[in-house]
Enzyme design. Sequence first.
Site, PDB file in Angstrom:
ATOM      1  N   LYS A  29     -25.884  30.474   7.599  1.00 11.38           N
ATOM      2  CA  LYS A  29     -25.823  29.007   7.605  1.00 11.38           C
ATOM      3  C   LYS A  29     -25.460  28.486   8.986  1.00 11.38           C
ATOM      4  O   LYS A  29     -24.567  29.014   9.636  1.00 11.38           O
ATOM      5  CB  LYS A  29     -24.775  28.528   6.598  1.00 11.38           C
ATOM      6  CG  LYS A  29     -24.632  27.015   6.560  1.00 11.38           C
ATOM      7  CD  LYS A  29     -23.741  26.572   5.424  1.00 11.38           C
ATOM      8  CE  LYS A  29     -22.295  26.561   5.830  1.00 11.38           C
ATOM      9  NZ  LYS A  29     -21.416  26.052   4.774  1.00 11.38           N
ATOM     10  N   GLY A  60       0.803  -1.228   0.000  1.00  4.47           N
ATOM     11  CA  GLY A  60       0.000   0.000   0.000  1.00  4.47           C
ATOM     12  C   GLY A  60       0.830   1.270   0.000  1.00  4.47           C
ATOM     13  O   GLY A  60       0.304   2.357  -0.238  1.00  4.47           O
TER      14      GLY A  60
HETATM   15  C1  R5P Z   1     -17.898  26.214   4.898  1.00  7.86           C
HETATM   16  O1  R5P Z   1     -17.976  27.199   5.604  1.00  7.86           O
HETATM   17  C2  R5P Z   1     -17.467  26.272   3.481  1.00  7.86           C
HETATM   18  O2  R5P Z   1     -17.344  27.585   3.039  1.00  7.86           O
HETATM   19  C3  R5P Z   1     -18.412  25.513   2.563  1.00  7.86           C
HETATM   20  O3  R5P Z   1     -19.667  26.180   2.549  1.00  7.86           O
HETATM   21  C4  R5P Z   1     -18.639  24.128   3.018  1.00  7.86           C
HETATM   22  O4  R5P Z   1     -17.442  23.534   3.449  1.00  7.86           O
HETATM   23  C5  R5P Z   1     -19.247  23.301   1.915  1.00  7.86           C
HETATM   24  O5  R5P Z   1     -19.436  22.002   2.377  1.00  7.86           O
HETATM   25  P1  R5P Z   1     -20.596  21.096   1.825  1.00  7.86           P
HETATM   26  O6  R5P Z   1     -20.519  21.074   0.340  1.00  7.86           O
HETATM   27  O7  R5P Z   1     -20.316  19.747   2.434  1.00  7.86           O
HETATM   28  O8  R5P Z   1     -21.901  21.648   2.320  1.00  7.86           O
END
Ligand code: R5P
Length: 285
Positions: free
Chosen positions: A187, A34
Amino acid sequence: MILSGSASQVLAAELAAELGVPLAGVEYERFPDGELLASAPEVADLNGGRAVVVASTASSDALVELLQLQDAAREWGAREVVTVLPYMGYARQDEAFEAGHPVSARAMARAISPGTDRVLTVDPHENAVCDFFEVPAEPVGAAGRLAEPLPAALADPLFLSPDDGALDIAQAVRDSYGTGEVDYFEKERLSGSEVELSPSDADVAGRDVVVTDDIIATGSTMSGAVEILQERGASRVFVTCVHPMLAADAFSKLSRAGVGAIYGTDTIERPVSEVSVAPVLAERL
Ligand code: R5P
């Protein structure tokens, strides 16, 4: 002389052409146990010159190849080794999120530092990860280039980031495109693959929306944003990111959410890598 990791060959070739320097022949082997061996057996003596190792550390194997190529460059007598991390893996783990957790980005930076004199990395999640390296390390911004593949006549465009952390990327894309409004969603991350988005009150009905982020990993963030925009009557929704990781079913998730097109750069080589970061890297080398 450019030496490329196996997963960064397209970008490395573009960069060699951009700089007008040779691209080394590199061989990639895996032994039965590996273990990996990335080697550059035919490089002529570097004779005190500069070697540029280009490798996105999007996987553990890619990190091992990078360390091996740094070492091979020294073996060939490189006076200076510059490491280009088009995508720096583990950059998002930039703090210990729970007691007993490592600061993984720091651990990666400490592993990479001894084999190099300088590091360039494209749009790391936070520029502060550059401070983890024990040699000079600089972030290189490529977001402005994401406007290149967009249609020339977007309808009343809105450039949107799915969280406030990527607002500077949305602004850079809008500035490059030349016109349009910029906004962001809020978010909250619920788990590694689940996020909850709180939309802004931007009116998107009938407008073309370009959603921009630093990375698409599982696609949960982007697909959530696209679904909200579709529900609110956006006309076309384009998705752009610097690092198109597109892990697991991310591409299907986005397609099913109704995205018009997905564009990314070649920091991670994927079918959507329409934009090369070679010119912005070349300017800094
Ligand atoms: C997080 O703050 C980053 O800016 C991205 O929004 C995030 O990492 C995206 O991850 P995923 O595609 O898994 O939602």
